[in-house]
Design a protein around this motif. Structure first.
Motif, PDB file in Angstrom:
ATOM      1  N   LEU A 175       0.818  -0.940   0.096  1.00  0.00           N
ATOM      2  CA  LEU A 175      -0.018  -0.319  -0.186  1.00  0.00           C
ATOM      3  C   LEU A 175       1.100   1.257   0.127  1.00  0.00           C
ATOM      4  N   LEU A 176       1.399   1.194   0.758  1.00  0.00           N
ATOM      5  CA  LEU A 176       2.655   2.627   0.965  1.00  0.00           C
ATOM      6  C   LEU A 176       3.962   2.147  -0.241  1.00  0.00           C
ATOM      7  N   LEU A 177       3.934   1.709  -1.265  1.00  0.00           N
ATOM      8  CA  LEU A 177       4.840   1.798  -2.635  1.00  0.00           C
ATOM      9  C   LEU A 177       3.807   2.530  -3.537  1.00  0.00           C
ATOM     10  N   VAL A 178       2.171   1.640  -3.393  1.00  0.00           N
ATOM     11  CA  VAL A 178       1.290   2.445  -4.655  1.00  0.00           C
ATOM     12  C   VAL A 178       0.589   3.806  -4.455  1.00  0.00           C
ATOM     13  N   CYS A 179       0.764   4.630  -2.389  1.00  0.00           N
ATOM     14  CA  CYS A 179       1.275   5.799  -2.272  1.00  0.00           C
ATOM     15  C   CYS A 179       2.009   6.551  -2.934  1.00  0.00           C
ATOM     16  N   GLY A 180       3.315   6.291  -2.581  1.00  0.00           N
ATOM     17  CA  GLY A 180       4.255   6.664  -3.559  1.00  0.00           C
ATOM     18  C   GLY A 180       4.175   6.265  -5.027  1.00  0.00           C
ATOM     19  N   LEU A 181       3.894   5.870  -5.247  1.00  0.00           N
ATOM     20  CA  LEU A 181       3.515   5.776  -7.374  1.00  0.00           C
ATOM     21  C   LEU A 181       3.150   6.894  -7.417  1.00  0.00           C
ATOM     22  N   VAL A 182       1.135   6.720  -6.779  1.00  0.00           N
ATOM     23  CA  VAL A 182       0.323   7.495  -6.991  1.00  0.00           C
ATOM     24  C   VAL A 182       0.953   9.154  -6.876  1.00  0.00           C
ATOM     25  N   ARG A 183       1.719   9.915  -6.178  1.00  0.00           N
ATOM     26  CA  ARG A 183       2.423  10.236  -5.316  1.00  0.00           C
ATOM     27  C   ARG A 183       2.591  10.932  -6.772  1.00  0.00           C
ATOM     28  N   VAL A 184       4.227  10.568  -7.572  1.00  0.00           N
ATOM     29  CA  VAL A 184       4.738  10.807  -8.386  1.00  0.00           C
ATOM     30  C   VAL A 184       4.046  11.562  -9.338  1.00  0.00           C
ATOM     31  N   GLY A 185       2.357  10.532  -9.811  1.00  0.00           N
ATOM     32  CA  GLY A 185       2.329  10.725 -10.435  1.00  0.00           C
ATOM     33  C   GLY A 185       0.541  12.502 -10.653  1.00  0.00           C
ATOM     34  N   LEU A 186       0.649  12.546  -9.863  1.00  0.00           N
ATOM     35  CA  LEU A 186       0.305  14.001  -8.669  1.00  0.00           C
ATOM     36  C   LEU A 186       0.838  15.024  -9.429  1.00  0.00           C
ATOM     37  N   PRO A 187      -0.419  16.139  -9.201  1.00  0.00           N
ATOM     38  CA  PRO A 187       0.501  17.423  -9.552  1.00  0.00           C
ATOM     39  C   PRO A 187       0.522  18.018  -8.595  1.00  0.00           C
ATOM     40  N   ASP A 188       1.768  18.506  -8.089  1.00  0.00           N
ATOM     41  CA  ASP A 188       1.926  19.597  -6.847  1.00  0.00           C
ATOM     42  C   ASP A 188       1.158  20.466  -5.818  1.00  0.00           C
ATOM     43  N   ASP A 189       0.906  20.938  -7.155  1.00  0.00           N
ATOM     44  CA  ASP A 189      -0.592  21.704  -5.923  1.00  0.00           C
ATOM     45  C   ASP A 189      -2.446  20.657  -5.533  1.00  0.00           C
ATOM     46  N   THR A 190      -2.602  19.449  -5.955  1.00  0.00           N
ATOM     47  CA  THR A 190      -3.580  18.413  -5.820  1.00  0.00           C
ATOM     48  C   THR A 190      -3.296  18.262  -4.133  1.00  0.00           C
TER      49      THR A 190
END
Length: 89
Positions: free
Chosen positions: A41-56
Protein backbone atom coordinates in the motif's frame (compact mmCIF):
# COMPACT_ATOMS: atom_id res chain seq x y z
CA UNK A 1 0.71 29.88 -5.90
CA UNK A 2 -2.51 27.88 -5.46
CA UNK A 3 -3.65 27.12 -1.96
CA UNK A 4 -4.26 23.61 -0.74
CA UNK A 5 -7.46 22.50 0.91
CA UNK A 6 -7.31 21.62 4.60
CA UNK A 7 -9.77 18.77 4.08
CA UNK A 8 -8.42 15.30 3.39
CA UNK A 9 -9.01 14.27 -0.18
CA UNK A 10 -10.29 10.98 -1.60
CA UNK A 11 -6.82 9.49 -2.02
CA UNK A 12 -6.00 10.15 1.63
CA UNK A 13 -9.24 8.51 2.69
CA UNK A 14 -8.51 5.51 0.45
CA UNK A 15 -4.99 5.20 1.89
CA UNK A 16 -6.33 5.41 5.46
CA UNK A 17 -9.00 2.80 4.72
CA UNK A 18 -6.39 0.54 3.12
CA UNK A 19 -4.20 0.89 6.21
CA UNK A 20 -7.09 -0.09 8.45
CA UNK A 21 -7.78 -3.14 6.28
CA UNK A 22 -4.08 -4.13 6.51
CA UNK A 23 -4.16 -3.75 10.30
CA UNK A 24 -7.34 -5.82 10.48
CA UNK A 25 -5.63 -8.57 8.47
CA UNK A 26 -2.70 -8.46 10.91
CA UNK A 27 -4.95 -8.71 13.97
CA UNK A 28 -7.53 -11.18 12.67
CA UNK A 29 -5.52 -13.17 10.16
CA UNK A 30 -1.90 -13.59 9.22
CA UNK A 31 0.53 -10.97 10.56
CA UNK A 32 3.01 -11.39 7.72
CA UNK A 33 0.34 -11.07 5.02
CA UNK A 34 -0.97 -7.89 6.62
CA UNK A 35 2.55 -6.47 6.79
CA UNK A 36 3.21 -7.25 3.15
CA UNK A 37 -0.10 -5.62 2.23
CA UNK A 38 0.81 -2.50 4.24
CA UNK A 39 4.19 -2.29 2.49
CA UNK A 40 2.52 -2.71 -0.89
CA UNK A 41 0.00 0.00 0.00
CA UNK A 42 2.82 2.42 0.80
CA UNK A 43 4.53 1.56 -2.49
CA UNK A 44 1.31 2.31 -4.37
CA UNK A 45 0.89 5.59 -2.47
CA UNK A 46 4.42 6.59 -3.46
CA UNK A 47 3.82 5.77 -7.11
CA UNK A 48 0.50 7.61 -7.13
CA UNK A 49 2.20 10.62 -5.55
CA UNK A 50 4.71 10.75 -8.42
CA UNK A 51 1.85 11.15 -10.88
CA UNK A 52 0.04 13.88 -8.92
CA UNK A 53 0.69 17.55 -9.59
CA UNK A 54 2.22 19.47 -6.68
CA UNK A 55 -0.87 21.61 -6.14
CA UNK A 56 -3.36 18.75 -5.91
CA UNK A 57 -5.35 18.83 -2.65
CA UNK A 58 -5.86 15.07 -2.44
CA UNK A 59 -4.03 14.33 0.80
CA UNK A 60 -1.05 12.41 -0.54
CA UNK A 61 0.78 15.52 -1.74
CA UNK A 62 2.11 17.08 1.46
CA UNK A 63 5.66 18.17 0.66
CA UNK A 64 7.61 18.33 -2.54
CA UNK A 65 7.24 15.40 -4.92
CA UNK A 66 10.75 14.10 -4.22
CA UNK A 67 10.39 14.26 -0.43
CA UNK A 68 6.96 12.57 -0.49
CA UNK A 69 8.28 9.82 -2.77
CA UNK A 70 11.36 9.27 -0.60
CA UNK A 71 9.25 9.00 2.56
CA UNK A 72 6.67 6.62 1.06
CA UNK A 73 9.30 4.36 -0.50
CA UNK A 74 11.51 4.36 2.62
CA UNK A 75 8.58 3.39 4.82
CA UNK A 76 7.48 0.71 2.34
CA UNK A 77 10.95 -0.85 2.13
CA UNK A 78 11.38 -0.72 5.92
CA UNK A 79 8.03 -2.40 6.55
CA UNK A 80 8.64 -5.07 3.90
CA UNK A 81 12.09 -5.85 5.33
CA UNK A 82 10.76 -5.97 8.90
CA UNK A 83 7.94 -8.35 8.02
CA UNK A 84 10.26 -10.47 5.86
CA UNK A 85 12.72 -10.98 8.73
CA UNK A 86 10.13 -11.19 11.52
CA UNK A 87 10.36 -14.45 13.44
CA UNK A 88 6.82 -15.70 13.88
CA UNK A 89 5.85 -18.82 15.83
Amino acid sequence: MPTRSARPGPLWIAAAAGSLVCLAVMVLGDVRTGGYALGALLLVCGLVRVGLPDDTPLGLAVRSRFVDLAIYLSLAVAILVIFRTLKLP
